[in-house]
Design an enzyme around this catalytic site. Structure first.
Site, PDB file in Angstrom:
ATOM      1  N   GLY A 182      42.407  41.460  45.616  1.00  0.00           N
ATOM      2  CA  GLY A 182      43.026  42.787  45.692  1.00  0.00           C
ATOM      3  C   GLY A 182      42.169  43.862  45.053  1.00  0.00           C
ATOM      4  O   GLY A 182      42.414  45.053  45.242  1.00  0.00           O
TER       5      GLY A 182
ATOM      6  N   CYS B 162      42.885  36.079  50.375  1.00  0.00           N
ATOM      7  CA  CYS B 162      43.312  34.934  51.185  1.00  0.00           C
ATOM      8  C   CYS B 162      42.718  34.986  52.589  1.00  0.00           C
ATOM      9  O   CYS B 162      42.203  33.982  53.098  1.00  0.00           O
ATOM     10  CB  CYS B 162      44.838  34.893  51.254  1.00  0.00           C
ATOM     11  SG  CYS B 162      45.599  36.473  51.683  1.00  0.00           S
TER      12      CYS B 162
ATOM     13  N   HIS C 127      49.789  33.966  57.142  1.00  0.00           N
ATOM     14  CA  HIS C 127      49.073  34.824  58.091  1.00  0.00           C
ATOM     15  C   HIS C 127      48.641  33.944  59.276  1.00  0.00           C
ATOM     16  O   HIS C 127      48.435  32.735  59.112  1.00  0.00           O
ATOM     17  CB  HIS C 127      47.780  35.378  57.496  1.00  0.00           C
ATOM     18  CG  HIS C 127      47.930  36.175  56.234  1.00  0.00           C
ATOM     19  ND1 HIS C 127      48.626  37.357  56.172  1.00  0.00           N
ATOM     20  CD2 HIS C 127      47.427  35.990  54.992  1.00  0.00           C
ATOM     21  CE1 HIS C 127      48.541  37.854  54.942  1.00  0.00           C
ATOM     22  NE2 HIS C 127      47.826  37.034  54.200  1.00  0.00           N
TER      23      HIS C 127
END
Ligand code: NAD
Length: 337
Positions: A110, A140, A220
Site C-alpha cells: 500500500g 497482493c 481477486h
C-alpha cells in the site's frame, strides 16, 4: 533466531506474525497495535508481547484490561527487523522511527514504491533487497502477477503482458467499504497502478493493466494475456506453472469454479483463516493462440503476500539465498495444495 517485530497487527500483520512464528529461524519479539480491540486481545491470547503503537494511548489498553509489554519505540529498538503492516501511508511515516533505531524495515504494497529503497518478490528479485534499510513487499496483485511473469519470462521470453484485474471491493472485515452493489472500472483511465508496480520488480517488462472493482470480498481474479517470444504448447506452459512452488494449477476434476469453492477448499484442507498463499490458476484456462498465452488466476488478497514477507525478512538481513528461504518458508507453512 531472527527477532521480528510486527508494527500494525491487522489483516496482514496478524498473518505475518503467525507465519514468522512457524519458521525455524525466527521469533516474534512483539506486535504493536493502536487500539485495544479484538485483535489486541487475540494477540495477547496467542502469546505475542503487545506494544502500544501510540504511546499516549497506553491507558486505553490498561482500561480494557489488556497487558502491554511497552511502547512501539522499545519494540523497534529490540528487533532485528520490523515488518510494518500499518494502513497505506502510515508505513512511510514510520520509516523515520525505524531509521532512528537503525532497524531494517519491510513496508507493504500500500506504500508508494519510493517510500522504500527496493520492491520485493521472492521468486523474482530476492537478492536485490539484501542490505537495504527499507524494502517494500509488493501488493497482493503485484505479487500474483510477478509469480506468473518470472517463470514465463525465464522460459519463453515475454513481448508484452496484458492483464485485466477484477478486484474484490474490500476484505471480508472491511465493513467500511460497503454495502456495495456496483461494478466500477477502477481506475477508469488506463493503465491501473498495477502495471507500473510490476515494473518495480521487472523494470523492462512491457505490461498494460486494467482494473475493475466488484462487490465481492473473497479474492481477486485476473484475466491474463502474455504475448511470449516463442510458442510453446499449452501443456508445456501448464507443466511449467505446475512446477512452481507458489502456484496452484486447479485441475479440472476438482470442479472448482470460482473463489467461493477455492475458499471452501482452503477450509476443508485446514488452512489457517482459510488462507490461500498460492496463485490459483485454472488449468483448463491455460490456452496458447500462436504466441499468446491466456489464463485466469485467482489471488487471495489477504494472504499471498504472507510468505513473501517471511522471505523478505531473510533477504533484507542477508540470512539466506532465495531458493533456501522459499523452501524453508514453504515447508514451515505447509505450502502446496
Ligand atoms: P488493516 O487495516 O487490516 O490493518 C492495519 C493495522 O494497523 C490495524 O490493526 C490498525 O489498527 C493498525 N494501525 C493503524 N495505524 C497504526 C499505527 N500508526 N501504528 C501501528 N499500527 C497501526 O490493513 P491491512 O489490510 O493489513 O493492510 C496493511 C498494509 O498491507 C497496507 O499497506 C495494505 O495496502 C497492504 N496489503 C493489504 C492487503 C489486503 O488485501 N488486506 C493485501 C496486500 C497488501
Amino acid at each position: 533466531m531472527i527477532q521480528v517485530a510486527i508494527n500494525g497487527y491487522g489483516t496482514i500483520g496478524k498473518r505475518v506474525a503467525d507465519a514468522v512464528r512457524a519458521q525455524p529461524d525466527m521469533e516474534v519479539v512483539g506486535v504493536a497495535k493502536t487500539r485495544p480491540n479484538f485483535e489486541a486481545e487475540t494477540a495477547v491470547e496467542n502469546g505475542y508481547p503487545l506494544y502500544a503503537a501510540i504511546e499516549d494511548r497506553m491507558d486505553q489498553f490498561d482500561d480494557a484490561g489488556i497487558e502491554l509489554a511497552g511502547a512501539v519505540d522499545e519494540l523497534v529498538a529490540t528487533a532485528d527487523v520490523v515488518v510494518d503492516a500499518c494502513p497505506s501511508g502510515i508505513g512511510a511515516d514510520n520509516v523515520a522511527m525505524y531509521r532512528e533505531h537503525d532497524t531494517p524495515a519491510l513496508l507493504q504494497g500500500g506504500e508508494d514504491a519510493d517510500a522504500a529503497e527496493v520492491s520485493f518478490n521472492a521468486r523474482a528479485n530476492f537478492d536485490e533487497t539484501t542490505g537495504a534499510d527499507v524494502a517494500r513487499v509488493v501488493s497482493c496483485n503485484t505479487t500474483g502477477l510477478s509469480r506468473l511473469v518470472a517463470p514465463l519470462q525465464e522460459e519463453y521470453g515475454i513481448e508484452k503482458v496484458r492483464a485485466t484485474l477484477v478486484r474484490r471491493g474490500g476484505d471480508p472485515a472491511q465493513t467500511g467499504r460497503g454495502p456495495i452493489n456496483d461494478i466500477l472500472p477502477n481506475p477508469v483511465s488506463l493503465p491501473s497502478h498495477h502495471g507500473p508496480d510490476v515494473n518495480t520488480i521487472f523494470p523492462d517488462l512491457a505490461i498494460d493493466t486494467l482494473g475493475l472493482k466488484v462487490p465481492a470480498t473473497l479474492m481477486h481474479t485476473h484475466s491474463i494475456n502474455v504475448e511470449l517470444e516463442s510458442a510453446p504448447d499449452a501443456d508445456e506452459v501448464r507443466e511449467l506453472l505446475e512446477s512452481q512452488s507458489r502456484t496452484f494449477v486447479i485441475d479440472e476434476h476438482m470442479a472448482i469454479d470460482g473463489a467461493g469453492k477455492l475458499k471452501e477448499y482452503a477450509q476443508d484442507v485446514g488452512r489457517p483463516r482459510a488462507d490461500i498463499w498460492e496463485n490459483c490458476i485454472w488449468g483448463e484456462s491455460i490456452t496458447m493462440e500462436d504466441n499468446d498465452c491466456y489464463l485466469f488466476q485467482a489471488i487471495h488478497q489477504e494472504s499471498d503476500v504472507v510468505p513473501e514477507n517471511v522471505d523478505a525478512v531473510r533477504a533484507i538481513l542477508g540470512e539466506s539465498d532465495a531458493a533456501e528461504s522459499i523452501e524453508t518458508t514453504n515447508e514451515a507453512l505447509g505450502m502446496g495444495l
